[in-house]
Enzyme design. Structure first.
Site, PDB file in Angstrom:
ATOM      1  N   GLU A  77     -54.746   7.637  18.461  1.00 32.61           N
ATOM      2  CA  GLU A  77     -55.090   6.954  19.722  1.00 32.61           C
ATOM      3  C   GLU A  77     -56.584   6.494  19.340  1.00 32.61           C
ATOM      4  O   GLU A  77     -57.301   6.662  20.351  1.00 32.61           O
ATOM      5  CB  GLU A  77     -54.875   7.452  20.996  1.00 32.61           C
ATOM      6  CG  GLU A  77     -53.340   7.710  21.300  1.00 32.61           C
ATOM      7  CD  GLU A  77     -53.221   8.186  22.788  1.00 32.61           C
ATOM      8  OE1 GLU A  77     -52.335   7.722  23.406  1.00 32.61           O
ATOM      9  OE2 GLU A  77     -53.891   9.239  23.283  1.00 32.61           O
ATOM     10  N   GLU A 107     -45.637   7.522  22.405  1.00 30.23           N
ATOM     11  CA  GLU A 107     -45.585   8.316  23.512  1.00 30.23           C
ATOM     12  C   GLU A 107     -44.971   7.860  24.698  1.00 30.23           C
ATOM     13  O   GLU A 107     -45.661   7.036  25.328  1.00 30.23           O
ATOM     14  CB  GLU A 107     -46.900   8.780  23.712  1.00 30.23           C
ATOM     15  CG  GLU A 107     -47.516   9.958  22.519  1.00 30.23           C
ATOM     16  CD  GLU A 107     -48.956  10.453  23.099  1.00 30.23           C
ATOM     17  OE1 GLU A 107     -49.196  10.167  24.511  1.00 30.23           O
ATOM     18  OE2 GLU A 107     -49.676  10.794  22.221  1.00 30.23           O
TER      19      GLU A 107
END
Length: 607
Positions: A156, A232
């Protein structure tokens, strides 16, 4: 061989969807790895995803560990044994609500280090770590007959930076160390996150919680000719101390998750449920967040996941299982649910106060200036700053700065006050953009001659996300009035174990901090939960293993005790830092969560 085509994934030339669930080997007792992986397989998933926590594998600089809870190779071999593929996210940064985002604490002893960018000495440490880690993973790739299909570059990154040279260097390091499988980046679902966190020639997945028709919208524009995948899919959330426990009602779960999965099927998309099974932040491994203030994460990482903290089935599990199995035309057998036991009340009959035992319990350093825990080689625990101040002072004050995280202040042996970095700001302060300044000021009366000052600081989790990663524990300076104070005796007390000093008979009302010891017997190896409602704040050790932090502010009110850590005769030790009621605790068969404590807390003057 696994390949990423124009619109689909392929395995040995056949189209495949990735139905993955996240679980972290380092949050699960090794003896339970196979059970949890079998339950993932039984829910209709074909892949397990895991992070690799650098601080598990290099806890001390240059000292590597791949045994016990660090035996990720064995975890992945078990995954393959039960019929699962694997997605691996080796970092070096992982977030994961794990202490320091997976970075080892010793990085912070280098005062000028710059993390998560193409900077030395950080990259030197990453390169050394990858040279040790990646060859172990390379042997388990799908290209060599193993379960690993894909591996992630960083984590991320678009939520932190835009150093594409750094991302490219990590990619090159992975290739140079034998990684052949496809690589990918994983970011938030917006064009903003994708711009900062991705590489032009690398596959991209996005992370979101909710409906894929919305979550994939910008990825489809940004990467139009590749398979859709949610890296995710947030199916729950984690808890902070002082906040409500996250738990979804069954009717909402049944309706919402059916709709979410049906949209994925309609889009022909793949996904990774984060988390499928959360597990536990045993010991001092929980991380923390920071928005307007510091927010430490609880010991439990239940996450309201389909498989709960102790491997039990939930409504969410069965809703997902029914849909995935129906979609694939399979009906795998369901492993048995975990057994739990109630042991009952345990009396704490022995005690040892911490302060009188400091010389036996702590490492000692002399230092002209106070520094952080990391400077003295302490990963987590308690650090005591002792100094003497001599002079002729009118009414004045004692202050300290960069206080991370909870400080207890004594002058001439008398308690002066407590500072808690996580006490919430008021709504007015937040509205006006105030952030906690992480300092305290306590008044002290006039004196002539000499006084002693003792400040002991307890560390909570290191921040694991965004800009506040440089979360050194302890404090950086002490002042009397406006004058800096010098010449300290520093004592560091680790909490990965409790010290081997003598205990005496426990008595009600003994001053804290204090270690309280008891014993209990059981012939069962079923899981259980330690109810700490008689206590305020501290840690519980069973047979020498730190189960984690407890705190009356909630929401967690029990600590998970895996049955595989039990013996016929067991020793339990509570380190209570503040206050306690009756000298007993209860070991029960069910976890308990509740609302945060409602009492109002005030910050010391000067914060």
């Amino acid at each position: 061989m696994f390949e990423i085509g124009k619109q689909h994934f392929y395995l040995d030339g056949k189209k495949i969807h990735i139905y993955s669930g996240a679980m972290h080997y380092f949050r699960i007792p090794c003896d339970y790895w196979e059970d949890r992986l079998l339950k993932l397989k039984a829910a209709g998933f074909n892949t397990v995803e895991t992070y690799i926590a650098w601080n598990v594998h290099e806890p001390k600089e240059g000292v590597f560990c791949f045994e016990g809870k660090g035996d990720v190779v064995q975890f992945l071999k078990i995954a393959q044994k039960v019929g699962l593929y694997a997605i691996v996210r080796p970092g070096p940064y992982i977030c994961a609500e794990w202490d320091f985002g997976g970075f080892p604490s010793w990085l912070l002893k280098y005062e000028n280090i710059r993390l998560r960018c193409l900077s030395q000495p950080y990259m030197t440490f990453v390169e050394r770590y990858f040279q040790v880690l990646l060859p172990r993973l390379a042997a388990l790739q799908n290209t060599r007959g193993g379960p690993i299909l894909m591996m992630q570059i960083e984590n991320e990154y678009g939520s932190y930076g835009s150093d594409h040279l750094y991302l490219a260097r990590l990619r090159d390091l992975m290739r140079q160390n034998g990684i052949e499988v496809p690589l990918f980046t994983s970011d938030g679902e917006s064009r903003y996150h994708l711009s900062g966190g991705s590489l032009p020639d690398t596959f991209k997945v996005v992370n979101f919680g909710g409906f894929p028709n919305d979550g994939f919208r910008e990825l489809q524009e940004y990467q139009p000719e590749k398979p859709l995948m949610c890296g995710e899919l947030w199916c729950g959330w984690f808890d902070h101390f002082r906040e409500k426990h996250h738990h979804s009602a069954a009717p909402w779960v049944k309706q919402t998750f059916r709709t979410i999965l049906q949209q994925f099927f309609a889009l022909d998309a793949s996904f990774n449920f984060y988390m499928f099974h959360g597990g536990t932040n045993f010991g001092c491994t929980a991380g923390a967040n920071f928005s307007t203030q510091y927010q430490p994460t609880t010991t439990s990482y239940d996450y309201d996941a389909p498989l709960n903290e102790y491997g039990g089935y939930t409504t969410k599990y069965f809703v997902i299982r029914d849909l995935l199995c129906e979609k694939q035309g399979i009906s795998p057998a369901l492993p048995p649910a975990p057994k739990t036991q109630r042991i009952g009340e345990v009396r704490l009959t022995e005690a040892a106060q911490l302060f009188p035992h400091i010389p036996a319990a702590a490492a000692h350093f002399k230092d002209h200036l106070p520094h952080s825990m990391e400077h003295y080689g302490l990963d987590h625990g308690i650090i005591l700053y002792h100094t003497e101040i001599e002079g002729d002072y009118p009414d004045t004050s004692i202050s300290a700065f960069d206080v991370h995280d909870i400080a207890y202040v004594y002058v001439n042996g008398a308690f002066v006050g407590k500072y808690d970095r996580s006490v919430p700001l008021t709504k007015t302060e937040i509205k006006h953009g105030v952030t906690a300044n992480e300092s305290f000021t306590f008044p002290i009366p006039a004196f002539r001659g000499k006084i002693t000052v003792d400040i002991y600081v307890e560390s909570m989790g290191r921040i694991n996300f965004a800009k506040h990663l440089y979360d050194r524990k302890g404090l950086s300076a002490v002042c009397i009035g406006e004058q800096y104070v010098y010449d300290f005796d520093i004592y560091t007390i680790p909490l990965d174990r409790f010290p081997a000093f003598s205990f005496t008979q426990a008595k009600p009302g003994m001053p804290c901090p204090v270690y309280l010891k008891g014993r209990f017997c059981t012939d069962s190896r079923a899981d259980c939960f330690v109810d700490i409602s008689n206590f305020t704040k501290g840690y519980v050790f069973v047979n020498g293993i730190n189960l984690g932090r407890y705190w009356e502010v909630g929401p967690q009110q029990t600590l998970y005790l895996p049955g595989v850590w039990l013996k016929e005769e067991n020793e339990i030790v509570v380190l209570e830092l503040e206050a306690y009621g009756d000298l007993c605790l209860t070991i029960t068969n069910k976890p308990r969560f509740g609302n945060p404590a409602s009492k109002k807390e005030k910050r010391p003057k000067g914060e």
